[in-house]
Scaffold this active site. Structure first.
Site, PDB file in Angstrom:
ATOM      1  N   LYS A  82       0.848  -1.199   0.000  1.00 51.54           N
ATOM      2  CA  LYS A  82       0.000   0.000   0.000  1.00 51.54           C
ATOM      3  C   LYS A  82       0.881   1.246   0.000  1.00 51.54           C
ATOM      4  O   LYS A  82       1.888   1.284   0.721  1.00 51.54           O
ATOM      5  CB  LYS A  82      -0.921  -0.030   1.233  1.00 51.54           C
ATOM      6  CG  LYS A  82      -1.997   1.045   1.260  1.00 51.54           C
ATOM      7  CD  LYS A  82      -2.934   0.855   2.455  1.00 51.54           C
ATOM      8  CE  LYS A  82      -4.017   1.910   2.527  1.00 51.54           C
ATOM      9  NZ  LYS A  82      -4.940   1.727   3.665  1.00 51.54           N
ATOM     10  N   SER A 157      -9.917   1.758   2.630  1.00 54.99           N
ATOM     11  CA  SER A 157      -9.036   2.560   1.805  1.00 54.99           C
ATOM     12  C   SER A 157      -7.974   1.763   1.053  1.00 54.99           C
ATOM     13  O   SER A 157      -7.401   2.280   0.106  1.00 54.99           O
ATOM     14  CB  SER A 157      -8.341   3.610   2.677  1.00 54.99           C
ATOM     15  OG  SER A 157      -7.483   2.981   3.610  1.00 54.99           O
ATOM     16  N   SER A 181     -10.175  -0.674   6.748  1.00 60.85           N
ATOM     17  CA  SER A 181      -9.590  -0.494   5.412  1.00 60.85           C
ATOM     18  C   SER A 181      -8.896  -1.702   4.819  1.00 60.85           C
ATOM     19  O   SER A 181      -8.529  -1.681   3.648  1.00 60.85           O
ATOM     20  CB  SER A 181      -8.608   0.663   5.415  1.00 60.85           C
ATOM     21  OG  SER A 181      -9.314   1.853   5.253  1.00 60.85           O
TER      22      SER A 181
HETATM   23  N1  GLN Z   1     -13.414   3.976   6.111  1.00 60.02           N
HETATM   24  C1  GLN Z   1     -12.806   4.399   7.340  1.00 60.02           C
HETATM   25  C2  GLN Z   1     -12.418   5.843   7.256  1.00 60.02           C
HETATM   26  O1  GLN Z   1     -12.635   6.435   6.236  1.00 60.02           O
HETATM   27  C3  GLN Z   1     -11.641   3.526   7.668  1.00 60.02           C
HETATM   28  C4  GLN Z   1     -10.402   3.883   6.963  1.00 60.02           C
HETATM   29  C5  GLN Z   1      -9.264   3.018   7.322  1.00 60.02           C
HETATM   30  O2  GLN Z   1      -9.408   1.964   7.929  1.00 60.02           O
HETATM   31  N2  GLN Z   1      -8.075   3.494   6.989  1.00 60.02           N
HETATM   32  O3  GLN Z   1     -11.907   6.394   8.193  1.00 60.02           O
END
Ligand code: GLN
Length: 492
Positions: A82, A157, A181
Site C-alpha cells: 500500500k 481505503s 480499510s
Molecule cells: N473507512 C474508514 C475511514 O474512512 C476507515 C479507513 C481506514 O481503515 N483506513 O476512516
C-alpha cells in the site's frame, strides 16, 4: 505450467513450484508483470511499479534455490505494498497531492521484514488519500476498479492492494486498517484480509492517520497465505513504542484444529437489522456451517455498537488532525508557490495539497479537540471507547470468536456515495469496533450476491488470539470453497 496458471496459485503453491524448480522467482515475477501490463490500465490498482526492487529480490531467491540454501517461508512470492507504507528510495504518496513527489528516505519496519524475508515488492498500491475512505474514490490519483465488476468500487481505503490480489496482479499484499480499510476491500474483492491485534505489527514507517487505531495487515487469496504473511510482519520494534514485545505464534500451524464444542457468538446488533437480503442469507449459511462443524452458536448483544461510528469519527479525526499538522510545506512534500508570508505559505500549501475528505477530517478533528468542545466530544468518545472494549471483554468471556458480516452490503457503484459522506461512513459499521477495541478481525470470502459480487464474513477474536481467527477462518474457507466455486472477471 502457463503463466495464467502460475499467477493464480496460492503463495503456498507458488513456493512449492519454486522449490521444485518448476519455475524461477524471476519468471514468476515476469508472469505477474506481464499480467499487470495487460490489465492494470483497466483496474488501476498501482500508483507505481517497483520493478527494480522486485527483480533484485527475485534474483537473490533464485541464487539461494540454485545453491540449495534455506529459504524464508514466503521468499520469491510477489507482494503489493500500500502506498502509505514507506519503501526506501521509492515514492510513497499516500495517494495525496501533498506527497505526490515524496521519495521515502527509509524503509518502514514491515518493509524491512519483507526484504529480510526476500519477498519481492511488485509495486505501490492506490488508496484513499491518507487512508481516509471506504471506496478508494478519495485518491488524488486514479480510481481503482473492482475486478469483479469494473463499474463497482473495490472498497477502501486499501482498495489497490485488494484489487491487485483479487485480479492476480500479486499473490499477496499489505494494507493498513484504521476502521476497516483491509477487511472492507477484502470483502468487496472476494479475498482474505485481516487486521491484527493493535501492537502486533509495527507502525513505524506507516504514514500516520489515527495512531491509536492504525494497524498494518495482510491480504491473500487463502487463509493460510494470510497467516504466513502475518507471521512474517509481526513482532516488537524499538521504533514503535506501541508494538508488543511478545513471542510470535506460528499462525499457519493448527489451521485445521477441530472446533467441535467451541463457541461462535453472533453479534445481535449486526444480525437483526440493516443487512441486505443476500448478506443476511450468507451470514445465516455461514452460521449453519459452523453449527454443522460442531460449534455452539450463541447470540451475543453488544449494545454500544450503535455508537461506534460516532466514537470512531471523533477519535480518528482528532488523531488525524494532529498527525496531519506536519504537512505544512516546510518539512516535506508539496509547497505552494508565490506566497508573501510564512502563514500564507502554510495556508495555501494545505489548501492546495489536501483533498476534500482530508480537509473535512482535519476540520472535524480540530473542532472536537478545541477547548470548550474537548469534554463534550473527544473525552466522551474516549469514555465510550472504553465501554465498547468492556462489552467485547464480556462477550469473549462467553465465546471463542464473534461473527458478523464484514459489511451490511456488497460493493456499490462508483460515484453512488461520493456526494453523501455520511452514507459512506455507514459502510464501516461492522468493522470499526475491532479498531476501537484493539482486537484482531478477519474477512473471509464466502459467497456472491445476486449481482455476482463477493460477500465477506467477518470473524473477531480476543486480543492476541489471531490463531483462533485463522482456525475458524480456515474452517469456513474449506466448506465455502470460495476460490473454487466463484470466478471473477479476470479469470479466463
Ligand atoms: N473507512 C474508514 C475511514 O474512512 C476507515 C479507513 C481506514 O481503515 N483506513 O476512516
Amino acid at each position: 505450467m502457463s503463466t495464467e496458471e502460475l499467477i493464480k496459485l496460492s503463495a503456498k503453491e507458488q513456493r512449492t513450484a519454486l522449490l521444485n524448480k518448476d519455475v524461477k522467482a524471476v519468471e514468476l515475477l515476469d508472469a505477474v508483470y506481464k499480467h499487470i501490463d495487460d490489465e492494470n490500465s483497466k483496474i488501476g490498482a498501482f500508483n507505481s511499479l517497483t520493478k527494480e526492487e522486485a527483480y533484485k529480490t527475485a534474483e537473490q531467491v533464485d541464487v539461494k534455490i540454485s545453491k540449495g540454501e534455506n529459504l524464508p517461508k514466503l521468499a520469491g512470492i510477489p507482494l503489493a505494498l500500500k502506498d502509505n507504507i514507506n519503501l526506501k528510495n521509492f515514492k510513497t504518496t499516500a495517494s495525496s497531492k501533498m506527497l505526490e513527489n515524496f521519495v521515502s528516505p527509509y524503509d518502514a519496519t514491515v518493509t524491512t521484514k519483507l526484504k529480510e524475508n526476500l519477498i519481492p515488492i511488485v509495486g505501490k498500491t492506490n488508496l484513499d488519500e491518507f487512508a481516509m475512505g471506504s471506496s478508494n474514490e478519495n485518491s488524488a490519483f486514479n480510481n481503482v476498479k473492482n475486478p469483479w465488476n469494473l463499474s463497482k468500487v473495490p472498497g477502501g481505503s486499501s482498495g489497490g492492494s485488494a484489487a491487485a490480489v483479487s485480479a492476480y496482479h500479486s499473490t499477496l499484499a499489505l494494507g493498513s486498517d484504521t476502521g476497516g480499510s483491509i477487511r472492507l476491500p477484502a470483502s468487496f474483492c472476494g479475498i482474505v484480509g485481516m487486521k491484527p491485534t493493535y501492537g502486533r505489527v509495527s507502525r513505524y514507517g506507516l504514514i500516520a492517520f489515527g495512531s491509536s487505531l492504525d494497524q498494518v495487515g495482510p491480504f491473500a487469496r487463502t487463509v493460510e497465505d494470510c497467516a504466513l504473511l502475518l507471521e512474517t510482519i509481526s513482532g516488537y520494534d524499538k521504533h514503535d513504542s506501541t508494538s508488543l514485545n511478545l513471542e510470535i505464534p506460528e499462525f499457519s500451524k493448527n489451521l485445521n484444529n477441530d472446533i467441535k464444542g467451541l463457541k461462535v457468538g453472533v453479534i445481535k446488533e449486526l444480525y437483526d437489522e440493516g443487512l441486505s437480503d443476500d448478506v443476511k442469507l450468507a451470514l445465516d449459511n455461514s452460521i449453519s456451517m459452523y453449527k454443522d462443524l460442531g460449534a455452539e452458536i450463541v447470540m451475543i448483544s453488544l449494545p454500544l455498537i450503535k455508537y461506534s461510528i460516532a466514537v470512531y469519527y471523533i477519535v480518528a479525526t482528532a488523531e488525524a488532525s494532529s498527525n496531519l499538522a506536519r504537512y505544512d510545506g516546510v518539512k516535506y512534500g508539496y509547497r505552494a508557490q508565490n506566497c508573501d508570508s510564512l502563514i500564507e505559505m502554510y495556508n495555501k500549501t494545505r489548501a492546495e495539497g489536501f483533498g476534500d475528505e482530508v480537509k473535512r477530517r482535519i476540520m472535524l478533528g480540530t473542532y472536537a479537540l478545541s477547548s470548550g468542545y474537548y469534554d463534550a466530544y473527544y473525552k466522551k468518545a474516549q469514555q465510550l471507547r472504553r465501554l465498547i472494549k468492556n462489552d467485547f471483554d464480556k462477550a469473549f468471556s462467553n465465546v471463542d470468536v464473534l461473527i458478523c458480516p464484514t459489511c451490511p452490503d456488497t460493493a456499490f457503484d462508483i460515484g453512488s456515495k461520493t456526494e453523501d459522506p455520511l452514507s459512506m461512513y455507514l459502510t464501516d459499521i461492522a468493522t470499526i469496533t475491532a479498531n476501537l477495541a484493539g482486537i484482531p478481525a478477519m474477512s473471509v470470502p464466502f459467497s456472491l450476491d445476486k449481482n455476482n459480487m463477493p460477500i465477506g464474513i467477518q470473524l473477531l477474536a480476543p486480543v492476541l488470539e489471531e490463531s483462533k481467527l485463522f482456525n475458524f477462518g480456515y474452517k469456513l474457507e474449506q466448506v465455502a470453497n470460495f476460490n473454487k466455486n466463484y470466478k471473477n472477471a479476470f479469470v479466463k
